[in-house]
Design an enzyme around this catalytic site. Structure first.
Site: not given
Length: 259
Positions: A25, A93-94, A194, A224
């Site tokens: 994202f 992530s996303m 993270d 992250h």
């Protein structure tokens, strides 16, 4: 708007095993490019698309939502499936959440799933204000470049568009209900430190999926964006080993390379 230098999609036509990489994202393919190049260098066919609204300016992302982002990776997966005998989906992530939905919806069309610090929820009290706040404030501070490695930089937006954040929240809530449909082998790699996605997200995902073949790897030296951090090489090697275990043709001379 022109795509930012470095944020371009990446594609490599290799052998009969394909990998779809999904970026995160407000990020771009830049965060996964080294991973894609590593897999391509080992004979795999690799697709790393640029998600709509990303890689230009954050205002462009205000005009997009999860349906647009998912449609792009779904399209890329279908193209890979036409070319390859086996296809794996992976994401950060996303992007990890998008990969999980592809696995849930495509079933046997996806051979395995690799996720790095996957998102499961938009956290914080501000998340509950998004339905209203997005009409009052266009954006908030960005989340890019959570990297422990000195000099490491992620090519992502310095602002988070709130319309898009609201759409992401809706997507993650919907995906949570679909996670039990994920039955493929899963490799989940996560960073204990993270600052974007908490460990609870990975725990929730592992508790919801129906996969019997699951491996969890801790990335102790990274934040992250671990694909650009100290543990990047471990991610690349673990993913290649995971793919090779499920698709034995990977690594055999003349097979994965298409010869």
């Amino acid at each position: 708007m022109p795509v930012l230098p470095g944020a371009e999609p990446f594609r490599h036509d290799g052998g009969e095993v394909g990998v779809l990489l999904c970026h995160g994202f407000t990020g771009s393919p830049q965060s996964l490019r080294p991973w894609g190049e590593y897999l391509a260098g080992r004979g795999l066919t690799v697709s790393l698309p640029l998600l709509p609204g990303h890689g230009t300016r954050w205002q462009d992302m205000q005009l997009t939502g999860w349906q647009d982002w998912y449609a792009e990776v779904d399209r890329a997966l279908r193209v890979l499936r036409e070319r390859c005998a086996q296809v794996f989906v992976a994401g950060l992530s996303m992007g990890g959440a998008l990969a999980l939905r592809l696995a849930a919806r495509h079933g046997a069309g996806v051979a395995g799933v690799i996720v790095v610090n996957p998102a499961n929820k938009v956290h914080g009290r501000s998340a509950y204000a998004l339905p209203v706040a997005r009409h009052l404030v266009p954006s908030t501070k960005g989340i890019a470049s959570d990297i422990a490695k000195g000099g490491g930089t992620e090519l992502g937006y310095d602002r988070v568009p709130l319309h898009a954040a609201h759409s992401l929240r809706n997507f993650l809530r919907m995906l949570d209900g679909e996670l039990p449909r994920v039955t493929q082998p899963v490799l989940l790699l996560r960073s204990p430190q993270d600052h974007v996605v908490p460990p609870a997200d990975s725990a929730r995902i592992l508790g919801r999926i129906s996969s019997a073949d699951v491996r969890e790897v801790l990335l102790e030296q990274s934040y992250h964006v671990a694909t650009l951090d100290h543990d990047a090489d471990r991610i690349f090697e673990e993913s290649h080993t995971f793919i090779g275990r499920i698709a034995p043709s990977v690594g055999k001379e003349g097979t994965a390379a298409g010869g």
